[in-house]
Scaffold this motif. Sequence first.
Motif, PDB file in Angstrom:
ATOM      1  N   TYR A 125       0.807  -1.226   0.000  1.00  0.00           N
ATOM      2  CA  TYR A 125       0.000   0.000   0.000  1.00  0.00           C
ATOM      3  C   TYR A 125       0.843   1.281   0.000  1.00  0.00           C
ATOM      4  N   GLY A 126       2.109   1.153  -0.362  1.00  0.00           N
ATOM      5  CA  GLY A 126       2.936   2.345  -0.532  1.00  0.00           C
ATOM      6  C   GLY A 126       3.398   2.997   0.743  1.00  0.00           C
ATOM      7  N   MET A 127       3.649   2.209   1.790  1.00  0.00           N
ATOM      8  CA  MET A 127       4.157   2.793   3.028  1.00  0.00           C
ATOM      9  C   MET A 127       5.524   3.439   2.785  1.00  0.00           C
ATOM     10  N   SER A 128       5.701   4.620   3.336  1.00  0.00           N
ATOM     11  CA  SER A 128       6.972   5.334   3.234  1.00  0.00           C
ATOM     12  C   SER A 128       7.774   5.109   4.508  1.00  0.00           C
ATOM     13  N   THR A 129       9.099   5.114   4.387  1.00  0.00           N
ATOM     14  CA  THR A 129       9.954   4.807   5.542  1.00  0.00           C
ATOM     15  C   THR A 129      11.030   5.861   5.719  1.00  0.00           C
ATOM     16  N   LEU A 130      11.142   6.362   6.953  1.00  0.00           N
ATOM     17  CA  LEU A 130      12.229   7.271   7.325  1.00  0.00           C
ATOM     18  C   LEU A 130      13.075   6.570   8.377  1.00  0.00           C
ATOM     19  N   LEU A 131      14.331   6.309   8.041  1.00  0.00           N
ATOM     20  CA  LEU A 131      15.255   5.642   8.967  1.00  0.00           C
ATOM     21  C   LEU A 131      16.211   6.652   9.565  1.00  0.00           C
ATOM     22  N   VAL A 132      16.472   6.512  10.861  1.00  0.00           N
ATOM     23  CA  VAL A 132      17.470   7.334  11.535  1.00  0.00           C
ATOM     24  C   VAL A 132      18.518   6.394  12.115  1.00  0.00           C
ATOM     25  N   GLY A 133      19.774   6.670  11.831  1.00  0.00           N
ATOM     26  CA  GLY A 133      20.848   5.802  12.304  1.00  0.00           C
ATOM     27  C   GLY A 133      21.866   5.583  11.218  1.00  0.00           C
ATOM     28  N   ASN A 134      22.918   4.853  11.541  1.00  0.00           N
ATOM     29  CA  ASN A 134      24.000   4.657  10.587  1.00  0.00           C
ATOM     30  C   ASN A 134      24.191   3.195  10.203  1.00  0.00           C
ATOM     31  N   ASP A 135      23.085   2.466  10.076  1.00  0.00           N
ATOM     32  CA  ASP A 135      23.153   1.056   9.723  1.00  0.00           C
ATOM     33  C   ASP A 135      23.076   0.894   8.207  1.00  0.00           C
TER      34      ASP A 135
END
Length: 262
Positions: free
Chosen positions: A208-218
Amino acid sequence: MARRRDAEVAIQCTDLSIARASARGDAARVIDGVDATLPHGGALAVLGPTGAGKSSLAAVLAGADEPGLAVVGGDALVEGIPVRRPGRAHRVHTYLTGYLAQGAGARLPSRLTVEEVISAPITSRSRKVDKRALAIRVAALLDELKLPLGLNVKYPYELSAGMRQRVAVARSLMLEPRVFIADDLMANLDISSRDAVLDALRRRREAYGMSTLLVGNDREAVEGLGARVLVLRAGHVVAFGESVGDVLWSPNVEADHRLIAS
């Protein structure tokens, strides 16, 4: 869900500045003039050293009620809802946004069972719930994240650190969010658990087109989701790229590849 259709992008930051108050009562800017866009179905990774302002940015975009944190300049829209003065729309904002805060796995409520923890995004909003349907939903999330189904009756203190992290991820996905914001997504996860979490996020993007914002250095998480990269240093954007291997540095800063995911 009308706001989902009205919004042109999942997240739009325009000259966004955020301040955090100290124990002494004074406030310091932790994010200063950030411009960023996250399209529907896209992934963006915010990288940078400790103290760069990454977690503060994530908390504000997620609509988290974090004392001392405030937008002091510019604005950001999350699924069309302003984070600066959301008003009554704040409830919609937090419904559409799944938020995994830094250290969430270590801070699960000790007096609630795993099923109660994962169900909280629903039960905290309404007392009228179908308990059987809710139990089925919890079981499906446990299975998806490679957790034993019998875990639902256990308490967080009975689980390993990696299990607690996956329970926190399950809780943040309970409402099938349109935007998923994760701070240190892969904390305490082994290889198979990491794969399960990334697969869960990719399925929602495709479904369903979920957007993702990741925080971190992985780096594994960034590459696993094909995320674009935004690099912060002292609250300022210093680099941007289509991937960790394709970063364009701001002309007024010296390139420092130590700031990029490792």
